[in-house]
Design a protein around this motif. Structure first.
Motif, short mmCIF file in Angstrom:
data_model
loop_
_atom_site.label_atom_id
_atom_site.label_comp_id
_atom_site.label_asym_id
_atom_site.label_seq_id
_atom_site.Cartn_x
_atom_site.Cartn_y
_atom_site.Cartn_z
N GLY A 83 0.80 -1.22 0.00
CA GLY A 83 0.00 0.00 0.00
C GLY A 83 0.83 1.26 0.00
O GLY A 83 2.06 1.23 0.04
N LEU A 84 0.11 2.37 -0.03
CA LEU A 84 0.70 3.70 -0.04
C LEU A 84 0.29 4.46 1.22
O LEU A 84 -0.63 4.06 1.93
N GLY A 85 0.99 5.56 1.46
CA GLY A 85 0.65 6.39 2.59
C GLY A 85 1.22 7.78 2.44
O GLY A 85 1.89 8.10 1.45
N TYR A 86 0.94 8.59 3.44
CA TYR A 86 1.47 9.96 3.49
C TYR A 86 2.10 10.17 4.86
O TYR A 86 1.58 9.69 5.88
N ALA A 87 3.23 10.88 4.89
CA ALA A 87 3.93 11.12 6.15
C ALA A 87 4.36 12.58 6.23
O ALA A 87 5.04 13.09 5.31
N LEU A 88 3.98 13.24 7.32
CA LEU A 88 4.39 14.62 7.58
C LEU A 88 4.97 14.72 8.98
O LEU A 88 4.33 14.32 9.96
N ASP A 89 6.18 15.23 9.09
CA ASP A 89 6.78 15.64 10.36
C ASP A 89 7.05 17.14 10.27
O ASP A 89 7.72 17.60 9.33
N TYR A 90 6.52 17.90 11.23
CA TYR A 90 6.58 19.36 11.18
C TYR A 90 6.99 19.88 12.55
O TYR A 90 6.22 19.79 13.52
N ASN A 91 8.21 20.37 12.67
CA ASN A 91 8.69 21.00 13.90
C ASN A 91 8.77 22.50 13.71
O ASN A 91 9.29 22.97 12.69
N TYR A 92 8.30 23.26 14.69
CA TYR A 92 8.34 24.71 14.59
C TYR A 92 8.64 25.30 15.97
O TYR A 92 8.64 24.58 16.98
N ASN A 93 8.90 26.60 16.02
CA ASN A 93 9.35 27.26 17.25
C ASN A 93 10.58 26.53 17.80
O ASN A 93 10.66 26.23 18.99
N ILE A 94 11.54 26.27 16.92
CA ILE A 94 12.74 25.52 17.29
C ILE A 94 13.78 26.48 17.86
O ILE A 94 14.14 27.47 17.24
#
Length: 304
Positions: A83-94
């Protein structure tokens, strides 16, 4: 068995957030939908890159964090899924602090942007004969996941990763116990990831909990190898109370290589209390430790 974990958390010293982890099966296991959704304030220490970083190199990175992972796997044969998928990692205020002259983010010239964004498509193949993923009584599991992060989808960089996860369970009926083993290999294939999205302890992109006894991000590099063995013992005849003992090893490669020359060991023990006889779900309370660190882990179901 389908399951959904709703996890509000805090460590009472700056970390807090909410996790949602659904693992849903359609009729006759025709489809498996696996998600991992997180929003958190997650300050974390970091020690730099490679397998031999020293405690004195510790700094603190303050960050807010969002994760959105969703995979859909289709059963194409007996116990085989693609199968397929979507992946998001989002870091902010670093923001990095508690360093003398230069922080690890400043040293990492490949990508130390704020926000740090990894966004891409995943391609997955899984072989699953666990019978019950919440608390496997026997069988095994093998996952290979290739992730293509692209600027087209909002990623800071174009880069690719590979994650291979293998698990095996051996029942010992006469001893009222199960031997469980897990190992994974996680590596960058091409390009450059943001510093906080490099392979690191406690951040494996898969279900379950690995690296008990190690701090989050204690070892970080372009590639990681990990292995774990655990004995799960049924203390009472009816399965209400159980004990576990485990040991794990981890190695982060020397940065920008596949040279795994330094291995670190963690270990621990825990208590299990049966919460649901139908799903075989346990309440798990574990104590884990490694060099210069110890922690307590709490979970519903088994750690892997």
């Amino acid at each position: 068995l389908s399951n959904v974990y709703l996890i509000p958390f805090t460590d009472f010293s700056g970390r807090y957030g909410f996790y949602l982890k659904p693992n849903l099966w359609l009729n006759k296991n025709s489809w498996n939908f696996i998600g991992d959704y997180r929003i958190a304030r997650f300050p974390q220490n970091t020690w730099g890159l490679g397998g031999s970083t020293k405690e004195i190199e510790q700094t603190l990175i303050e960050t807010d964090f969002i994760r959105i992972y969703q995979n859909a796997l289709k059963n194409i044969g007996k116990n085989l899924f693609v199968g397929l998928g979507y992946a998001l990692d989002y870091n902010y205020n670093i923001e990095e602090s508690e360093f003398v002259s230069e922080g690890h983010l400043d040293r990492y010239h490949l990508d130390n942007s704020d926000p740090a964004v990894s966004s891409g498509i995943t391609f997955n193949i899984a072989y699953d004969i666990r019978y019950n993923a919440i608390n496997p009584p026997k069988g095994g599991y093998l996952l290979a996941s290739w992730q293509e992060n692209t600027k087209t989808l909002g990623s800071d960089q174009d880069y690719q990763t590979l994650f291979i996860d293998a698990r095996k369970y051996f029942p010992l009926p006469k001893a009222r116990s199960i031997l469980a083993f897990r190992s994974y290999y996680w590596t960058m294939l091409t390009g450059n990831a943001p510093y906080l999205h490099l392979p690191a302890t406690n951040w494996a992109p898969a279900s379950g909990i690995a690296s008990r006894g190690f701090q989050s991000g204690r070892y970080r590099s372009n590639a990681m190898l990990y292995g774990e063995a655990e004995q799960r013992y049924q203390l009472t005849q009816n399965g209400l109370i159980g004990l576990v003992g485990f040991v794990n090893v981890a190695s982060a490669s020397e940065f920008n290589t596949q040279n795994f020359k330094t291995w670190k060991v963690g270990a621990g023990f825990g208590l299990r209390t049966k919460l649901n006889k139908y799903s075989n779900a346990n309440f798990a309370l574990d104590f884990g430790f490694s060099e210069n660190f110890w922690s307590v882990w709490v979970n519903l179901g088994e750690m892997f």
